[in-house]
Structures are given as C-alpha cells and as structure tokens.
Design a protein around this motif. Sequence first.
Motif, PDB file in Angstrom:
ATOM      1  N   VAL A   1       0.869  -1.180   0.000  1.00 14.63           N
ATOM      2  CA  VAL A   1       0.000   0.000   0.000  1.00 14.63           C
ATOM      3  C   VAL A   1       0.900   1.222   0.000  1.00 14.63           C
ATOM      4  O   VAL A   1       1.742   1.378   0.886  1.00 14.63           O
ATOM      5  CB  VAL A   1      -0.924   0.008   1.239  1.00 14.63           C
ATOM      6  CG1 VAL A   1      -1.794   1.263   1.238  1.00 14.63           C
ATOM      7  CG2 VAL A   1      -1.804  -1.248   1.277  1.00 14.63           C
ATOM      8  N   GLN A   2       0.742   2.073  -1.010  1.00 15.00           N
ATOM      9  CA  GLN A   2       1.503   3.315  -1.057  1.00 15.00           C
ATOM     10  C   GLN A   2       0.654   4.408  -0.423  1.00 15.00           C
ATOM     11  O   GLN A   2      -0.370   4.798  -0.974  1.00 15.00           O
ATOM     12  CB  GLN A   2       1.800   3.714  -2.504  1.00 15.00           C
ATOM     13  CG  GLN A   2       2.589   2.684  -3.290  1.00 15.00           C
ATOM     14  CD  GLN A   2       2.743   3.148  -4.723  1.00 15.00           C
ATOM     15  OE1 GLN A   2       1.812   3.037  -5.523  1.00 15.00           O
ATOM     16  NE2 GLN A   2       3.905   3.693  -5.056  1.00 15.00           N
ATOM     17  N   GLY A   3       1.073   4.882   0.720  1.00 11.83           N
ATOM     18  CA  GLY A   3       0.332   5.955   1.395  1.00 11.83           C
ATOM     19  C   GLY A   3      -0.343   5.444   2.648  1.00 11.83           C
ATOM     20  O   GLY A   3      -0.820   4.300   2.686  1.00 11.83           O
ATOM     21  N   CYS A   4      -0.362   6.249   3.683  1.00  9.23           N
ATOM     22  CA  CYS A   4      -0.983   5.828   4.940  1.00  9.23           C
ATOM     23  C   CYS A   4      -1.892   6.913   5.497  1.00  9.23           C
ATOM     24  O   CYS A   4      -2.066   7.036   6.702  1.00  9.23           O
ATOM     25  CB  CYS A   4       0.056   5.367   5.946  1.00  9.23           C
ATOM     26  SG  CYS A   4       1.343   6.579   6.245  1.00  9.23           S
ATOM     27  N   GLY A   5      -2.468   7.720   4.616  1.00  6.72           N
ATOM     28  CA  GLY A   5      -3.581   8.569   5.015  1.00  6.72           C
ATOM     29  C   GLY A   5      -4.816   7.681   5.121  1.00  6.72           C
ATOM     30  O   GLY A   5      -4.712   6.447   5.015  1.00  6.72           O
ATOM     31  N   PRO A   6      -5.997   8.255   5.316  1.00 11.35           N
ATOM     32  CA  PRO A   6      -7.199   7.430   5.462  1.00 11.35           C
ATOM     33  C   PRO A   6      -7.437   6.440   4.314  1.00 11.35           C
ATOM     34  O   PRO A   6      -7.886   5.320   4.564  1.00 11.35           O
ATOM     35  CB  PRO A   6      -8.310   8.474   5.559  1.00 11.35           C
ATOM     36  CG  PRO A   6      -7.632   9.647   6.231  1.00 11.35           C
ATOM     37  CD  PRO A   6      -6.259   9.670   5.639  1.00 11.35           C
ATOM     38  N   VAL A   7      -7.089   6.798   3.080  1.00  6.56           N
ATOM     39  CA  VAL A   7      -7.298   5.859   1.965  1.00  6.56           C
ATOM     40  C   VAL A   7      -6.349   4.665   2.094  1.00  6.56           C
ATOM     41  O   VAL A   7      -6.755   3.505   1.954  1.00  6.56           O
ATOM     42  CB  VAL A   7      -7.103   6.556   0.587  1.00  6.56           C
ATOM     43  CG1 VAL A   7      -7.370   5.580  -0.546  1.00  6.56           C
ATOM     44  CG2 VAL A   7      -8.034   7.751   0.456  1.00  6.56           C
ATOM     45  N   GLY A   8      -5.103   4.930   2.423  1.00  2.23           N
ATOM     46  CA  GLY A   8      -4.135   3.858   2.619  1.00  2.23           C
ATOM     47  C   GLY A   8      -4.474   2.997   3.825  1.00  2.23           C
ATOM     48  O   GLY A   8      -4.316   1.770   3.793  1.00  2.23           O
ATOM     49  N   LEU A   9      -4.959   3.634   4.883  1.00  2.00           N
ATOM     50  CA  LEU A   9      -5.337   2.870   6.075  1.00  2.00           C
ATOM     51  C   LEU A   9      -6.542   1.980   5.780  1.00  2.00           C
ATOM     52  O   LEU A   9      -6.605   0.831   6.228  1.00  2.00           O
ATOM     53  CB  LEU A   9      -5.639   3.816   7.249  1.00  2.00           C
ATOM     54  CG  LEU A   9      -4.429   4.603   7.798  1.00  2.00           C
ATOM     55  CD1 LEU A   9      -4.875   5.582   8.883  1.00  2.00           C
ATOM     56  CD2 LEU A   9      -3.339   3.671   8.323  1.00  2.00           C
ATOM     57  N   ALA A  10      -7.495   2.502   5.021  1.00  2.00           N
ATOM     58  CA  ALA A  10      -8.659   1.686   4.639  1.00  2.00           C
ATOM     59  C   ALA A  10      -8.202   0.505   3.791  1.00  2.00           C
ATOM     60  O   ALA A  10      -8.665  -0.631   3.969  1.00  2.00           O
ATOM     61  CB  ALA A  10      -9.690   2.530   3.886  1.00  2.00           C
ATOM     62  N   ALA A  11      -7.251   0.750   2.871  1.00  2.00           N
ATOM     63  CA  ALA A  11      -6.726  -0.337   2.026  1.00  2.00           C
ATOM     64  C   ALA A  11      -6.053  -1.405   2.877  1.00  2.00           C
ATOM     65  O   ALA A  11      -6.233  -2.610   2.651  1.00  2.00           O
ATOM     66  CB  ALA A  11      -5.727   0.228   1.013  1.00  2.00           C
TER      67      ALA A  11
END
Length: 361
Positions: free
Chosen positions: A177-187
């Motif tokens: 998962v690239q990114g750990c904002g809310p979209v990355g956390l949801a992923a």
Amino acid sequence: MLVKPHQPVEIWESPVEPPTGADVLVEVEMAGVCGTDHHYFIGEVDLPGPMVFGHEGIGRVVELGPEAQTDCVGDPIKPGDRVYWVPLKPCHRCHACTILEDTSLCPHQSPGRFRDPRLTPYATYTDFALLPPGMAFFKVPEGTPSEAVIAFGCAMPTMLHAIERLGEIRLGDSVVVQGCGPVGLAATLLARLAGAGDITVIGAPDARLEMARRLGATSTIDLDAAATSAERAEAVLDASDGRGADIVIEAAGKLAAFGEGMQLVARGGRYLVVGLWSAPGRAPIEPRHVNNTNIRIIGSALSRPRHIHQAVQVARRHHERLPLAEAVSHRFGLAQAQQAIESAGRQETVKAVIEPGRDRT
Ligand SMILES: [Zn+2]
Ligand SMILES: [Zn+2]
C-alpha cells in the motif's frame, strides 16, 4: 466556503430550510477533513466558483420531510438517529447512471459543483445539512461510535469500491500500500480482512504508520527514512524473493507514487490506482513493461451507494476489535476549518474532523 484557492476559508450564513418532500434535516455532528479539501485549497483541483467544503458527514436527524421515513436501505429513521453520508448525488438521467448502472461515473454528481449552501445543502462543513432524495445516506447503528465511521470518511467507501474493481484478493497475496492517510489505512484494513499475506505500507509520518500496523500492516517503510525510490523498491523486492507484490495499491495522492508503484508490481500482478484523483500531471511508463509482465492497471474513483453502506458495516463489525475510532486524531470547530485543512495538508493528522457543535459549547 472556499471562495478562491489559497484564500482563507470564509463562514457564510444561510437560513436553515425546513425539510419538504423526502428531505431529511440533520444537525452535523462530525465532518471529515479530507486530503481532497487541501487539494482544492491549494488549487490542484479546479474550483468552479465559491464552494461549500465537506464531503464526509455524520449527523443527527432533526426533522423528516413529510415523505421521508427510512434511510436508503429501508431502515426506519426518526429524530435523534445518526446518519452517515458522502454527498454524491448521481443524476439518474445519464449514460453512466442508466446504461452502465455505475453512478460513480455520473458526470453530474461532482462535489466541485457545491457553489452555494442553499444550492448544495448536503455539504458537511455546516451546522445543518439537508439530505435530498437520490443521495445515499445510512443509519449508523447504536453502539457504533461516530468516530469509527468518520475516521475513514470518504476513504472507506472509495476503497471498498476500488477493491471491488480490483477483484479477488487471494489468501496469502502480498500487498503493498503506497500511502498511509485514510485511503491507505482503509486499504490496509480491507487487505487484512480479505486474508492477504504480507501487507507492506509505505508512508509517513510515524503516527500514521503506527495506525497502519495496528490495522493490519505486517511491515512499514518510512518515507522519511528510506530516502530514495530505488531503496524502497529494493526493500519490497528483498521481502518477496525479488518478485514484487501481487497487488500494489496507490493511495498516496502524489504523482511520483505512480512510477514507483509500477516497479513494485510482480509479474502477473495488479496495480490499483485510487489516490491520484486530485493529483494533476504526467508520469512516464514503458508500455512494453505492461505488455511483457502481464500486469493489470486498474483505476477507481469515488464510490457507489452500496460502498457507503458497506463502510458503515465495516465500522459496526470491527470497531470493538480494531482501533478504528482512534484514527480520529484531531478535532476542530467550524471556526478553525482553515487550520484543520492546513494541518491535514501537512499530514500532521491521522484524521481530522470538524465538529460544528464545538463552537457553540
Ligand atoms: Zn474525501
Ligand atoms: Zn448520472
């Protein structure tokens, strides 16, 4: 209201209209502050005119119009009930809505059209919102904390939609998962729930990576520490016997992530691109690489009503076992909306919310 990019947001006053027909009047309890809000603020997304901010909301029903009785899956609602909405209002009169039956592609539902609080009364940086028929909203069950839903704002429905478009995640599939904002956390959470094997999350800062680990990441790569794209690629390849990941999910919202992500996909793997909605620009790819490695690149934007409903169900099922509500790290009043958007833009927050009622107490 955002009147012009880079100008401090303004508070406009507008009378609260009583609900008519099947409208539902709600008092906003929490509005999610989304990375997209910051992209609007810095002018990376076209602003057609003054726009009411906020496209992630939880509120309490105040009054029902004479024809309103239920939420959008037929659950009866009454004053005092909490409801969750992402204000996408498909037109139901276009090719996408009717022929493709994919309301996420409806060109008439874009949040960019929220020009005036009276015309777009369902935006969420407001004291009250009027939910119209044709816009999906769902009751939040008793016992499910509002934070557990709003922490993932529009990100959870967006990712539920994206994972549906991705297709199967097989037991043991490796995921980056690239990114750990809310979209990355949801992923990260959804990959874990789907039975993925190694889940590697690339991002920063550490507070977000820590949340990623608590939600299911088996390892994290700190963007601040692994300085170059090549070093990050090496770390992913080393962890997979040089193969790369079966599934790479772009949730970074940064253009540079695309080229990097392409290098991380294993032969025969899939690259799910979800975060670049508001990141303009071009990125070079070598087309024969796509050809010769049998990879699939899958794009996904926005969500459909069923994903908004599923997002509530994810929170209901998992909020006791997983720290979903704790992802809300910062709370602001409406008067501090500017500060909220800027601190989300600097990624100081895991998730920031606006609580309009804060200013009044
Ligand atoms: Zn959003
Ligand atoms: Zn439409």
